[in-house]
Every structure is written in C-alpha cells, then in structure tokens.
Design an enzyme around this catalytic site. Structure first.
Site, PDB file in Angstrom:
ATOM      1  N   ASP A  41       0.775  -8.027  -3.134  1.00 35.51           N
ATOM      2  CA  ASP A  41       0.743  -8.614  -4.475  1.00 35.51           C
ATOM      3  C   ASP A  41       1.324 -10.014  -4.446  1.00 35.51           C
ATOM      4  OD1 ASP A  41      -0.265  -6.470  -5.709  1.00 35.51           O
ATOM      5  OD2 ASP A  41       1.377  -6.279  -7.178  1.00 35.51           O
ATOM      6  N   TYR A  42       2.390 -10.136  -3.687  1.00 35.04           N
ATOM      7  CA  TYR A  42       3.072 -11.420  -3.634  1.00 35.04           C
ATOM      8  C   TYR A  42       2.146 -12.495  -3.071  1.00 35.04           C
ATOM      9  CZ  TYR A  42       6.586 -14.960  -2.747  1.00 35.04           C
ATOM     10  OH  TYR A  42       7.295 -16.127  -2.744  1.00 35.04           O
ATOM     11  N   PHE A  61      -1.048 -12.432  -3.037  1.00 34.70           N
ATOM     12  CA  PHE A  61      -2.117 -12.664  -4.013  1.00 34.70           C
ATOM     13  C   PHE A  61      -1.645 -13.627  -5.105  1.00 34.70           C
ATOM     14  CE2 PHE A  61      -4.378 -11.872  -7.915  1.00 34.70           C
ATOM     15  CZ  PHE A  61      -5.698 -11.873  -7.498  1.00 34.70           C
ATOM     16  N   ASP A  62      -0.461 -13.332  -5.633  1.00 37.33           N
ATOM     17  CA  ASP A  62       0.058 -14.174  -6.713  1.00 37.33           C
ATOM     18  C   ASP A  62       0.241 -15.619  -6.259  1.00 37.33           C
ATOM     19  OD1 ASP A  62       0.050 -12.092  -8.467  1.00 37.33           O
ATOM     20  OD2 ASP A  62       2.133 -11.543  -8.137  1.00 37.33           O
ATOM     21  N   SER A 119      -3.754 -10.000 -19.856  1.00 39.21           N
ATOM     22  CA  SER A 119      -2.893  -9.858 -18.692  1.00 39.21           C
ATOM     23  C   SER A 119      -1.535 -10.479 -19.044  1.00 39.21           C
ATOM     24  CB  SER A 119      -3.562 -10.615 -17.567  1.00 39.21           C
ATOM     25  OG  SER A 119      -2.841 -10.484 -16.404  1.00 39.21           O
ATOM     26  N   LEU A 120      -0.626 -10.509 -18.102  1.00 40.37           N
ATOM     27  CA  LEU A 120       0.667 -11.141 -18.365  1.00 40.37           C
ATOM     28  C   LEU A 120       0.850 -12.289 -17.393  1.00 40.37           C
ATOM     29  CD1 LEU A 120       2.942  -7.979 -18.559  1.00 40.37           C
ATOM     30  CD2 LEU A 120       2.627  -9.621 -20.405  1.00 40.37           C
ATOM     31  N   GLU A 155      11.099  -4.281 -20.865  1.00 43.98           N
ATOM     32  CA  GLU A 155      10.564  -3.009 -20.379  1.00 43.98           C
ATOM     33  C   GLU A 155      10.318  -3.126 -18.892  1.00 43.98           C
ATOM     34  OE1 GLU A 155       6.874  -2.601 -22.436  1.00 43.98           O
ATOM     35  OE2 GLU A 155       7.852  -2.318 -24.368  1.00 43.98           O
ATOM     36  N   LYS A 158       7.879  -2.926 -15.676  1.00 43.31           N
ATOM     37  CA  LYS A 158       6.454  -3.147 -15.439  1.00 43.31           C
ATOM     38  C   LYS A 158       6.013  -2.071 -14.455  1.00 43.31           C
ATOM     39  CE  LYS A 158       3.192  -6.836 -14.351  1.00 43.31           C
ATOM     40  NZ  LYS A 158       2.224  -6.001 -13.715  1.00 43.31           N
ATOM     41  N   ASP A 191       3.588  -0.071 -12.082  1.00 46.19           N
ATOM     42  CA  ASP A 191       2.476  -0.494 -11.234  1.00 46.19           C
ATOM     43  C   ASP A 191       1.441   0.623 -11.154  1.00 46.19           C
ATOM     44  OD1 ASP A 191       0.986  -2.025  -9.592  1.00 46.19           O
ATOM     45  OD2 ASP A 191       2.176  -1.684  -7.788  1.00 46.19           O
ATOM     46  N   ARG A 201      -8.899  -1.177 -18.614  1.00 45.17           N
ATOM     47  CA  ARG A 201      -8.844  -2.565 -19.054  1.00 45.17           C
ATOM     48  C   ARG A 201     -10.145  -3.297 -18.735  1.00 45.17           C
ATOM     49  NH1 ARG A 201      -4.496  -7.036 -17.099  1.00 45.17           N
ATOM     50  NH2 ARG A 201      -5.515  -6.736 -15.110  1.00 45.17           N
ATOM     51  N   TYR A 240       3.203   2.116 -23.714  1.00 44.22           N
ATOM     52  CA  TYR A 240       4.182   1.108 -24.110  1.00 44.22           C
ATOM     53  C   TYR A 240       3.808   0.261 -25.310  1.00 44.22           C
ATOM     54  CZ  TYR A 240       1.309  -1.170 -20.504  1.00 44.22           C
ATOM     55  OH  TYR A 240       0.274  -1.596 -19.735  1.00 44.22           O
ATOM     56  N   LYS A 258       8.448 -10.418 -11.557  1.00 46.40           N
ATOM     57  CA  LYS A 258       8.116  -9.442 -10.520  1.00 46.40           C
ATOM     58  C   LYS A 258       9.134  -9.474  -9.388  1.00 46.40           C
ATOM     59  CE  LYS A 258       3.715  -8.608  -9.680  1.00 46.40           C
ATOM     60  NZ  LYS A 258       2.261  -8.776  -9.492  1.00 46.40           N
ATOM     61  N   CYS A 310     -12.019   2.366  23.945  1.00 42.86           N
ATOM     62  CA  CYS A 310     -11.120   3.388  23.390  1.00 42.86           C
ATOM     63  C   CYS A 310      -9.877   3.536  24.279  1.00 42.86           C
ATOM     64  CB  CYS A 310     -11.862   4.719  23.291  1.00 42.86           C
ATOM     65  SG  CYS A 310     -10.791   6.055  22.757  1.00 42.86           S
ATOM     66  N   CYS A 339     -10.221   7.269  25.928  1.00 41.84           N
ATOM     67  CA  CYS A 339     -11.299   7.714  26.819  1.00 41.84           C
ATOM     68  C   CYS A 339     -12.102   6.550  27.396  1.00 41.84           C
ATOM     69  CB  CYS A 339     -12.222   8.681  26.079  1.00 41.84           C
ATOM     70  SG  CYS A 339     -13.229   7.876  24.830  1.00 41.84           S
ATOM     71  N   CYS A 394     -14.582   4.845  18.038  1.00 43.04           N
ATOM     72  CA  CYS A 394     -14.931   5.290  19.385  1.00 43.04           C
ATOM     73  C   CYS A 394     -16.075   6.287  19.191  1.00 43.04           C
ATOM     74  CB  CYS A 394     -13.736   5.973  20.046  1.00 43.04           C
ATOM     75  SG  CYS A 394     -14.262   6.908  21.496  1.00 43.04           S
ATOM     76  N   CYS A 451     -13.787  12.635  23.625  1.00 39.56           N
ATOM     77  CA  CYS A 451     -12.573  11.831  23.457  1.00 39.56           C
ATOM     78  C   CYS A 451     -11.450  12.779  22.978  1.00 39.56           C
ATOM     79  CB  CYS A 451     -12.851  10.727  22.442  1.00 39.56           C
ATOM     80  SG  CYS A 451     -11.434   9.690  22.103  1.00 39.56           S
TER      81      CYS A 451
HETATM   82  S1  IVH Z   1       2.280  -5.356 -21.887  1.00 40.03           S
HETATM   83  C1  IVH Z   1      -0.490  -8.567 -23.271  1.00 40.03           C
HETATM   84  N1  IVH Z   1       4.034  -3.807 -20.761  1.00 40.03           N
HETATM   85  O1  IVH Z   1       0.792  -5.148 -16.452  1.00 40.03           O
HETATM   86  C2  IVH Z   1       0.495  -7.592 -22.837  1.00 40.03           C
HETATM   87  N2  IVH Z   1       2.097  -4.351 -19.526  1.00 40.03           N
HETATM   88  O2  IVH Z   1      -0.305  -7.945 -15.901  1.00 40.03           O
HETATM   89  C3  IVH Z   1      -0.014  -6.765 -21.747  1.00 40.03           C
HETATM   90  N3  IVH Z   1       1.986  -3.298 -17.335  1.00 40.03           N
HETATM   91  O3  IVH Z   1      -2.379  -5.002 -17.911  1.00 40.03           O
HETATM   92  C4  IVH Z   1       0.581  -5.503 -21.537  1.00 40.03           C
HETATM   93  N4  IVH Z   1       3.887  -2.209 -17.460  1.00 40.03           N
HETATM   94  O4  IVH Z   1      -1.408  -2.899 -16.916  1.00 40.03           O
HETATM   95  C5  IVH Z   1       2.862  -4.427 -20.622  1.00 40.03           C
HETATM   96  N5  IVH Z   1       5.690  -2.413 -19.911  1.00 40.03           N
HETATM   97  C6  IVH Z   1       4.523  -3.034 -19.774  1.00 40.03           C
HETATM   98  C7  IVH Z   1       3.740  -2.909 -18.607  1.00 40.03           C
HETATM   99  C8  IVH Z   1       2.528  -3.585 -18.523  1.00 40.03           C
HETATM  100  C9  IVH Z   1       2.819  -2.456 -16.717  1.00 40.03           C
HETATM  101  C10 IVH Z   1       0.720  -3.795 -16.756  1.00 40.03           C
HETATM  102  C11 IVH Z   1      -0.467  -3.628 -17.646  1.00 40.03           C
HETATM  103  C12 IVH Z   1      -1.010  -4.996 -17.862  1.00 40.03           C
HETATM  104  C13 IVH Z   1      -0.462  -5.716 -16.691  1.00 40.03           C
HETATM  105  C14 IVH Z   1      -0.333  -7.176 -17.019  1.00 40.03           C
END
Ligand code: IVH
Length: 688
Positions: A52-53, A55-56, A101-102, A132, A134, A136, A155, A244, A331, A425, A428, A443, A449
């Site tokens: 993920d890191y 990717f980000d 997304s966030l 809250e 997050k 995964d 989504r 949530y 994150k 292999c 074998c 293989c 084998c």
């Molecule tokens: S709030 C616009 N709250 O993270 C606000 N998202 O990258 C969007 N996620 O699509 C959602 N825990 O799948 C929210 N406590 C949390 C979350 C959360 C996980 C995920 C969710 C969202 C993604 C955003």
C-alpha cells in the site's frame, strides 16, 4: 529503521523542477499506466504485487506532476476516479451519494496541517473531530427500506457498484430487519466488510495443508470472497463487518457522532474504538494509542480517519471529485527493516507451481524473527533487480508473510551478479514452463517430480477430497520414500504386510490406515473429481462439474464450449480440464482408480421424481435469474422429467433465459424457432 529507497519522495520532487515538458509527459504516462495496472490487480483480481505504501507513493508522485503540469493529465488518470469498474457478474447499482475515497497521508505533520486548514476555512467556529480506525477491508453500502435490508452494494468506481446482497447476507452481523420508532423509511449505512484475522489464519492453514497457494492478506481475501458467485462458499469464509456512517434524507443529523450512536442503538456492528478529539494533540494521542493496540483487534487496521464531526461544517467544507475536504486518513507505515539476502530458494507446489522465497539473515521485525520473505514470482525478482548478497528492505504490513520490497543499492558489493530466475526444477531438473500471460513458472514433470507426487497424494487424501484422515503428509512422505506409493491409485493396492513394518506403525495404525483407504471408496464423485487435483479445479469447480456432467466420461469428452457453459466455469478451468484428459498418464490413473472401485458418476437422485410434466423435453438455461440460482432451475427441470442440455441445437425445446442471457444463444434459439421462457413461465409449467 523505516526507509524506502525505491521512491524517495523529496528527491523526486526536486527532480520535477528540472523536468522538461517532454519528460513530464513521459513520466505521467508511465505512472498513469502503472497505477492503473496495480489498481486493476487490486480491485479485479484482489491481489497486489506492491505494498500500500509503495502504491500511495506512486500516486502521490503522479498527483504532484499533474499539479505542476495540469494540461498533461491523461483521460484515464487514476487521480480522477476511485476504485474499480463494476463487474459483469453482478447487477450494477448507482449510489444515491457517490462513495468517495479519503485523502491520506503517512505524516503527522500533514495531520497538523489538515487541522489548521479546517480551522482557517471555518474561521471562528468551534470544531470537534471524530477519530475512527481505518479498517482495511472492502467498502459496502447497505440500503434499508421500511426497516428491511434491500441491497448491499460495493463501492465500485464510486458512482456505481455491484449488488452483492446475496453474499453480504451471509455476514451474520448485518441485520436483515431493524425495528424501532425512530427508524427512517429509507436509509443507507456504510462500512467495511472484513475477514477476521483469526479466521484468515485458519483459512490459510487449511490451504497450506492442501498445498494450495496462500491468500496474501485478509483484505484481498475479503474482496475475493465478496465477488464469489456461490454464496454457500462465501458463508464458509466467516466474513464480518464494521459500520461507520449513517445517511438518510429524512433525518437532520447534527453530527457524525449522532449517526454512529443511532447505528449502535439499532444493533449495527460498530467498533467501539472511536473517540471525539478537540486538539491536534488529542488526535496524535489517538494515533499513538492504536499504533500498537491495533494488533489486538479482530480486523486489520491500516490507519485512522479524522472526520469533522458537525454535519453543517462538513457541508460547508464540501468535497473534491475524489474525496471530502472534511476528512483525512492517517496511515500507519508498515513495519520494515533491512537485512542481508543469503540466497533465493525455490519451492515446488503440488501443481508444480514454483515460488521463489528469499532466505535472509535473521532479523527482528514487529515482534518476530524474520528468516524468510516472499518474492512472489520471476517478474518480482526482476522488478527488484535482486543481486547476490544484496541488502534488502523487508516489510510486514497487513500480510502475515513478510515481503522484500526493495534493495539498498548503495550497499551492493561491486561486481555482484544479478540473480536470474531458475530455468530448471530444483527437485527434478526438468526445464520449467511459463504460459503466456501467467506470472507463475511451472515444473511440467507432474508424474515424476517428488514434491508434486507427494503433494498430489496429500491432496488426494485430504479431508475435503477422499477424506482419509489416517494418512497425513508425514505418512505420504514415508510411503513415497519406501517406494510403496507413487500415484494415488497405489494406495488402494497397499497390503498389511507392507505397512506394518514401517516406522511408527504397528497393528492398530496399520489397520486404521487400510480401513481409511477402504472407506474412501464411498466418497461421492465430486470429491473424487476434486481429489484428482486437476490444475485450477478447486472444490467448488469440482462440485459444479460433477453435477453438470454426472460422470467422468461425459466430462472427459466435453468441449471447451460445453465446459464454459457450466456456471462458474471459466476458460482457464475448462482448458485445464481438457489438457488433463489428453494426458495418457492421467487416463491410466483414472482406469486404476475405477478398478479400485471409486465412484466416477453421481448417484442417481434418491428423491422420487415429482412429476412427468417435462418428460421428453430438452432445456438450456442461460443468464442470471431473480428468484432462483441456475442450479435450482436445473433441479426443477430434472425433477419434473426434463433434461438440461448445454448448447442450442434442433434437439432443444426451450431456452430459459434470464437477465444477461448469452446473445448468441438467444439469436440461435430464435433462428431455430425454439421457445424462450422466463423463470416464471417455467415455474408455471410445473405448477399445473
Ligand atoms: S469514511 C468519504 N471511515 O477507507 C468518507 N472510511 O479510502 C469515506 N475506510 O472507501 C469513508 N475505515 O472503504 C471511512 N472509519 C472509516 C473507514 C473508512 C475504512 C475505508 C473505506 C473508504 C476508504 C477510503
């Protein structure tokens, strides 16, 4: 030490300043296509080659470049959309409000900047933040009407997603009905589906014992599970969820918190880990607290989310095309360290799949000593450009198995050689093969084998296959070593005098072993089919194929078209089945197993036939149906004396067509004057 040499952000930003338009164009194109590639892999195939890191960091790089050269942004830029394209296997549903997304960060400084920005934008107002965890997992939207659950949607691309109601209903913590005086007529709840850590570990243990490829991490496993077509398999995966957010036009919720409290009151599964914060310091404390404590929670947590609590303030702040301005995710960086690569070893699975593994100088990482890390496949070794004796960066994030994420090139010894992927292999010495478009080397020496032979027999006796629990992997290895068993068929000719003298065996153990083998002859055809270990034919595929073709001869003679006409059987499985029956060794094995008395046909249904109403009539079933699974429609046809065929021909009397029925099938049926029925018309026919 946490250090990522592959993507040093600061250096990249500096480099941008010196970039010409031509260079920027090239880099934007490269990043766009790379990120789109990883996005497809993540959302459609539920797997990921990079962390993920990483990717980000790639995404961040692209965002910065696009900001600097806005005119160069490409149409398919991943910075402009979220998530995945809806899948053709599920009904597409438009979200009433987009599922955004966030924006996220790995830096505490940016959280401080976020808070400052909000204060500046909202001027003198007093502000509360709702923190809250997050989770995964996989984002879901649950739609309720008159207290009843109506739909569950993924989504998707943020605007529209897949209706996964049938699968989501297997999640026990999703209420199907809500009662109470304060329930709005219609409302939406959003949250995250996940596979609990313990369930995930048990699932992987099971897969390992069958010599199957392990699931990379709980998120991918949850995502893959929700996209399965067979809800009974989904139910076995033990998904859970945390909700949530509550959304309803009928209510004027003052705060995000008020919605969360209502969700708790109505019986939704809300994680009690949230906290209201006033100051940056309180937010930082929350971040620190869960950094270590998160590993005690049932769900994987990859960060925290900070939300502005008052809804009126959220509305004032608004959103960009991709994410709201009133929230941010912080994150956690996955734990990482560096160590020396001792060598690359190669494991051979029961199907002959080759997995490279890095053997490392032992190093402590996030509470455990790491000696090995996964390298996935040849492409990954090439991507890392691994050299002998390299110092590598190892990361342990959501994954249970640590992975090598980069090389410290500065520490590379001069003259050290690049590590090529093996060509033969390791067990074998047979030359390896790699099919086009596949990442895995195999293989091909399935018959001789050793790890493949032992793996194949261990799979054959497994609980979900022939269920011979008196034989475990150790016994398989022993029987193989002593030259007693080379194929599964050899089990059925084992004699008492051969087993008795083996190490660890005496009278009882020998009898148990032979009895277990004898009992296995009662296992139904679908288990036998699964036990054969045909590549890509898992438990579900074996069950579908057995039900559809009823016996091994029909299956062995099925064409690609007939095979892919079976629900859930794709081209990959179909091709593998065809290849299996073309191999004379396999045919010999089947003949020996038949002779041993194993079942190679489904038992005739013991239930008495319901009616003769469809006697002599031939049906083809195509498409997706509202009220029935395809299997259920087949059952109705058969119970009433009809026959189900797989392709359209003159022999056919009726085509039962559902939504998305194959257009070529429909056209052919129309041309031949075959009657096309709906599922309702079929049920009427048998009601009379
Ligand atoms: S709030 C616009 N709250 O993270 C606000 N998202 O990258 C969007 N996620 O699509 C959602 N825990 O799948 C929210 N406590 C949390 C979350 C959360 C996980 C995920 C969710 C969202 C993604 C955003």
């Amino acid at each position: 030490m946490s250090f990522y040499p592959a993507y040093p952000l600061k250096a990249t930003i500096l480099a941008f300043n010196l970039m010409t338009i031509k260079e920027a164009k090239k880099e934007i194109a490269r990043l766009t296509s790379l990120i789109n590639y990883y996005n497809k892999q993540y959302f459609q195939d539920a797997r990921s080659e990079i962390s993920d890191y990483e990717f980000d960091q790639l995404l961040e790089k692209l965002i910065q470049l696009e900001n600097q050269f806005p005119a160069l942004r490409l149409k398919d830029s991943p910075t402009q959309s979220v998530g995945e394209a809806p899948s053709k296997n599920f009904e597409t549903v438009y979200h009433q409000y987009p599922m955004l997304s966030l924006s996220n960060t790995y830096s505490e400084k940016e959280i401080d900047e976020f808070v400052k920005r909000i204060h500046k934008l909202l001027k003198e107002e007093s502000i509360e933040f709702f923190c809250e965890l997050k989770f995964d997992g996989v984002a879901m939207s649950l739609l309720y009407e008159h207290g009843a659950l109506k739909r569950v949607v993924t989504r998707g691309d943020g605007e529209k997603g897949d209706d996964i109601m049938r699968n989501a209903k297997t999640i026990k913590t999703i209420p199907q009905f809500i009662k109470g005086s304060d329930i709005p007529q219609a409302f939406e709840v959003r949250g995250e589906a996940f596979i609990p850590r313990a369930t995930f570990e048990a699932l992987n243990k099971e897969r390992a014992s069958q010599g199957e490829e392990l699931l990379a991490n709980p998120r991918n496993a949850a995502s893959g599970t929700l996209k399965m077509l067979d809800a009974t398999v989904v139910a076995q995966r033990g998904l859970d969820c945390y909700l949530y957010v509550l959304i309803s036009d009928e209510m004027n919720l003052p705060t995000h918190e008020a919605g969360v409290k209502l969700l708790e009151k109505w019986g939704f599964h809300v994680s009690p880990t949230y906290k209201k914060c006033k100051t940056v310091q309180e937010i930082m404390n929350y971040i620190d607290h869960w950094k270590t404590k998160k590993s005690n929670l049932p769900a994987e947590v990859d960060g925290i989310v900070v939300k502005v609590n008052r809804i009126a303030q959220q509305n004032k702040l608004g959103a960009t095309a991709k994410s709201p301005r009133w929230a941010i995710a912080y994150k956690y960086k996955p734990a990482s360290t560096s160590t020396v690569l001792e060598k690359v070893i190669y494991q051979v699975g029961r199907t002959g799949a080759i997995t490279p593994v890095a053997q490392l100088q032992p190093v402590r990482l996030a509470g455990t000593t790491v000696k090995r890390a996964s390298l996935h496949n040849a492409d990954e070794i090439e991507r890392l450009n691994l050299h002998e004796g390299d110092t590598v960066f190892v990361e342990k994030g959501g994954e249970i198995i640590p992975k090598v994420i980069g090389v410290d090139v500065v520490k590379r010894k001069p003259g050290s050689k690049a590590i090529p992927f093996i060509t033969h292999c390791p067990d074998c010495a047979t030359p390896l093969t790699r099919e086009e478009g596949e990442a895995v080397h195999y293989c091909p020496n399935q018959k001789n084998c050793p790890p493949q032979i032992k793996g194949g027999i261990a799979h054959f006796v497994h609980r979900k296959a022939m269920d011979i629990d008196s034989i475990g992997s150790k016994t398989v290895a022993l029987l193989f070593k002593k030259g007693l068993v080379h194929t599964p068929a050899d089990l059925y000719t084992l004699r008492y005098e051969e087993v008795y003298p083996l190490e660890g065996f005496k009278e009882t153990a020998t009898q148990n072993l032979l009895q277990g083998i004898a009992h296995s002859k009662q296992m139904p055809f679908e288990n036998v089919l699964f036990a054969l270990g045909i590549r890509h034919v898992g438990e579900t595929a074996a069950e579908k194929l057995a039900h559809h073709f009823q016996n091994i001869d029909a299956l062995a003679h099925a064409s690609l078209e007939e095979l892919t006409a079976v629900p859930e059987i794709g081209e990959k499985v179909a091709k593998s089945v065809i290849t299996y029956f073309q191999d004379t060794h396999n045919l010999q094995l089947l003949a020996s197993l038949k002779q041993a008395g194993l079942k190679f046909a489904t038992e005739k249904s013991k239930a008495t036939q319901q009616s003769q109403l469809l006697q002599g009539k031939n049906f083809v079933i195509s498409g997706v149906f509202k009220n029935f699974e395809r299997e259920a429609l087949k059952y109705i046809v058969k119970k009433n004396g009809g026959k189900v065929l797989s392709s359209i021909s003159e022999k056919l009397d009726y085509l039962i067509a559902g939504e998305k029925a194959g257009p070529t099938k429909l056209a052919k049926a129309k041309k031949l004057g075959i009657k096309i029925l709906s599922e309702e018309a079929l049920t009427k026919m048998v009601e009379q």
